[in-house]
Enzyme design. Structure first.
Site, PDB file in Angstrom:
ATOM      1  N   GLU A  85       0.789  -1.228   0.000  1.00 12.32           N
ATOM      2  CA  GLU A  85       0.000   0.000   0.000  1.00 12.32           C
ATOM      3  C   GLU A  85       0.825   1.284   0.000  1.00 12.32           C
ATOM      4  O   GLU A  85       0.402   2.290  -0.554  1.00 12.32           O
ATOM      5  CB  GLU A  85      -0.934   0.010   1.219  1.00 12.32           C
ATOM      6  CG  GLU A  85      -1.940  -1.115   1.252  1.00 12.32           C
ATOM      7  CD  GLU A  85      -3.016  -0.967   0.191  1.00 12.32           C
ATOM      8  OE1 GLU A  85      -3.189   0.147  -0.345  1.00 12.32           O
ATOM      9  OE2 GLU A  85      -3.677  -1.972  -0.123  1.00 12.32           O
ATOM     10  N   SER A 344     -30.362 -26.294  53.365  1.00  8.03           N
ATOM     11  CA  SER A 344     -29.420 -26.689  54.419  1.00  8.03           C
ATOM     12  C   SER A 344     -27.982 -26.264  54.138  1.00  8.03           C
ATOM     13  O   SER A 344     -27.072 -26.619  54.888  1.00  8.03           O
ATOM     14  CB  SER A 344     -29.461 -28.219  54.593  1.00  8.03           C
ATOM     15  OG  SER A 344     -30.730 -28.648  55.051  1.00  8.03           O
TER      16      SER A 344
END
Length: 660
Positions: A85, A344
């Protein structure tokens, strides 16, 4: 006329003034019209304790855009990008005159755009503020590129490109592209994968590999072929291998481990934040897989929550808040924070409080007989009674009558205050006062609070909240003395009924009507909890902690890293599970010992530790002279038994014994 300024001198002054004013004007213009960085709002990343990616949250608008720096991508990707690029990116000031001149000449000759002449900096300007492709837009991009170069360094400009480069669909940036197309972070991309992402940024929709795989592969291969071997950071063998590899045909899901916790810690965070947690990615993935597997065997309406933490630090290592998504059983609700009845599951804390208050010891005989406490007449889960049993056996078998009797002596208000001090305040109905049903889960709590309560038993009675993000260690509140906490933990060290790792103290709980099933446990390093129920609180017939959650808890501990020592140890010192100079150990039985027959007494022997010692078999204490290091035991018959010894500091050692 005398005194008149010659024209040449006057023009020189005007030109000098203009030259001096130009930088000031450009500076003022730059400050008045700064680059618009509003699109540079990445999503949020949630990291585990080793900075590994756990989950991602999208940027505003549902776009997967994650901040990406040059340091996070492989060098060959950057080299390939620059080679393809902008070969002179490192040298130009944002605009490459040679590239612009070449593009203009090609346009004049061909009558159409052959190459754009844009630098990477100009591309960044376009990504930050997309515009129609016109000459006016190109001029603006040139000015913005010069402005960006004046404000930012080359690495920062590259970082913006890596963050915003389109990758097809709602994907932006190399990190999002790497995760979506290859299922791994960008630092692990090979040459073929890097080339595909660089090519995708040019025409993201036309080259989407899930929709146009042939075009995507052709663009990738062209990018690889047009560079000589070595250009773009790719050697000839690497290029040949890259050309032979296929392109992906489908997107991977974005990382989404611990989604409930991810959204919790991300609440209020700034865009682009990278938030650390205490979770372990591998353990989190294993716990989510386990929960999904076990949940599939439960009724369609059931949901599951699961939590694992380290006892000493209270740092959460894995959290499954329930299924995630609108159509899931629990939706987006974090069920580790849902207030439910513990059944419990809180009894161990009650027994520890009773031991500390001197109301009982593990060997104390308690009455498991029908009793009324005013208008309150509790029953056992199995609707039967065992008569006189030791406190240890009553806790181990989760008998209701002895627990209510102990709470009656201890006082419900005192117990509720202790629960609050331990970080598990009982949620009562509006206007209600603590009363005896607290012993059997008559108030609400959460899975997070219960896990923290069990961590207290493994941390010498010191309370601290669970934490999900790293930070200063929370102060410890001493709620229990070390010995009662360790005695209760030692009583709960029992084999899992269906098999599982040894050395784990565990307890189950089932709320009234089968609305909630619990299993909590701890070993020398970890504490964990599992909850199963319906998110809306509707009963599930037949649901029990022993059947629905205890097998899951056993599987959780089987997947945890091995504890430093096999026996549960608790010390009142600052370092949990510290090893004494002469550690407590069982001389007989040794782990895995076998006896040929059950006739006659057997002498259990221990060494080390600090006297007095307490011997237990399957949680039941043996009568003996506690200053001695041995105890006599008569096996009741063939079978497997667990022998545990506790010393004065609350350290426990245990071994399994088989009698033939």
């Amino acid at each position: 006329m005398r005194g008149a300024t010659p024209p040449a001198r006057r023009w020189r002054r005007v030109l000098l003034g203009a030259l001096l004013a130009l930088p000031l004007g450009l500076f003022a213009l730059d400050r008045a019209l700064p680059p618009d960085l509003s699109r540079l709002h990445p999503g949020i990343e949630i990291l585990d304790r080793e900075d590994r990616l756990l989950a991602t949250l999208p940027a505003p608008g549902g776009v997967w855009r994650l901040r990406t720096t040059v340091a996070e991508v492989p060098p060959h990707l950057v080299a390939m990008l620059l080679a393809a690029e902008d070969a002179r990116f490192r040298w130009h000031p944002g605009v490459d005159p040679l590239a612009l001149a070449r593009a203009g000449w090609q346009w004049l000759r061909a009558g159409r755009v052959v190459s754009g002449g844009s630098t990477l900096t100009m591309q960044v300007a376009r990504l930050l503020a997309p515009r129609p492709r016109t000459l006016r837009s190109k001029a603006i991009e040139i000015l913005r590129a010069l402005q960006l170069e004046a404000r930012l360094g080359k690495e920062e400009i590259l970082g913006i490109w890596l963050t915003l480069a389109p990758q097809g669909g709602n994907l932006e940036g190399i990190k999002a592209g790497a995760l979506a197309w290859f299922g791994r972070p960008p630092g692990q991309l090979d040459a073929a994968e890097a080339a595909l992402l660089v090519a995708l940024a040019r025409r993201p929709e036309a080259l989407r590999p899930d929709r146009h795989p042939a075009a995507a592969q052709a663009a990738r291969d062209a990018l690889l072929r047009q560079r000589a071997p070595g250009a773009g950071g790719v050697t000839a063998p690497e290029r040949a291998l890259a050309l032979a590899s296929p392109v992906p045909r489908a997107r991977h899901p974005m990382p989404n481990l611990a989604p409930h916790l991810a959204r919790q810690v991300a609440r209020g965070a700034a865009p682009g934040a990278r938030l650390a947690t205490t979770l372990d990615r591998d353990l989190q993935r294993a716990m989510e897989a386990l929960a999904a597997q076990r949940l599939a065997a439960l009724p369609d309406q059931a949901a599951m929550a699961l939590l694992v933490a380290e006892t000493g630090s209270r740092e959460i290592r894995a959290l499954v808040g329930g299924s995630f998504g609108v159509e899931a059983r629990a939706g987006m609700l974090d069920l580790t924070q849902a207030v439910r009845s513990p059944g419990s599951a809180q009894k161990p804390f009650l027994y520890a409080m009773a031991f500390q208050a001197g109301l009982a010891r593990p060997e104390t005989l308690l009455a498991d007989l029908p009793l009324r406490f005013g208008d309150y007449a509790p029953e056992n889960f199995a609707r039967d009674f065992l008569g006189r049993v030791t406190a240890a056996e009553a806790l181990r078998q989760s008998l209701n009558l002895p627990a209510v009797a102990l709470l009656s002596e201890l006082g419900a208000l005192r117990y509720a205050a202790a629960l609050k001090a331990a970080g598990s305040p009982p949620r009562l109905a509006q206007g209600a006062e603590p009363s005896l049903p607290l012993a059997l889960g008559g108030a609400g709590t959460t899975l997070r609070e219960l896990v923290a309560l069990y961590a207290l038993l493994g941390d010498a009675g010191r309370a601290a909240p669970l934490v999900a993000q790293p930070g200063p260690v929370a102060a410890r509140a001493v709620v229990l003395r070390a010995r009662p906490a360790a005695e209760v933990a030692g009583i709960l060290v029992n084999p899992f009924p269906g098999g599982g790792p040894s050395g784990v103290a565990w307890k189950t709980g089932t709320s009234w009507g089968g609305r909630d099933a619990w299993a909590l446990g701890l070993d020398a390093r970890h504490v964990a909890g599992v909850w199963v129920g319906r998110p809306d609180g509707t009963p599930l017939p037949g649901l029990t902690g022993r059947a629905a959650t205890l097998p899951v808890l056993a599987a959780v501990f089987a997947r945890l890293p091995a504890a430093p020592r096999p026996a549960l140890r608790v010390r009142p010192a600052a370092r949990p599970f510290a090893q004494p100079a002469d550690r407590l150990r069982l001389l007989f039985p040794m782990p895995g010992a076998e006896l040929a027959d059950a006739a006659g007494p057997v002498t259990l022997r221990a060494a080390g530790g600090r006297r007095p010692l307490l011997f237990l078999v399957d949680g039941a204490p043996l009568p003996h002279q506690r200053a001695r290091r041995e105890a006599a035991w008569i096996p009741p018959g063939p079978g497997f038994y667990r022998v545990t010894v506790l010393d004065a500091d609350g350290i426990a050692a245990a071994a399994e014994l088989r009698v033939r």
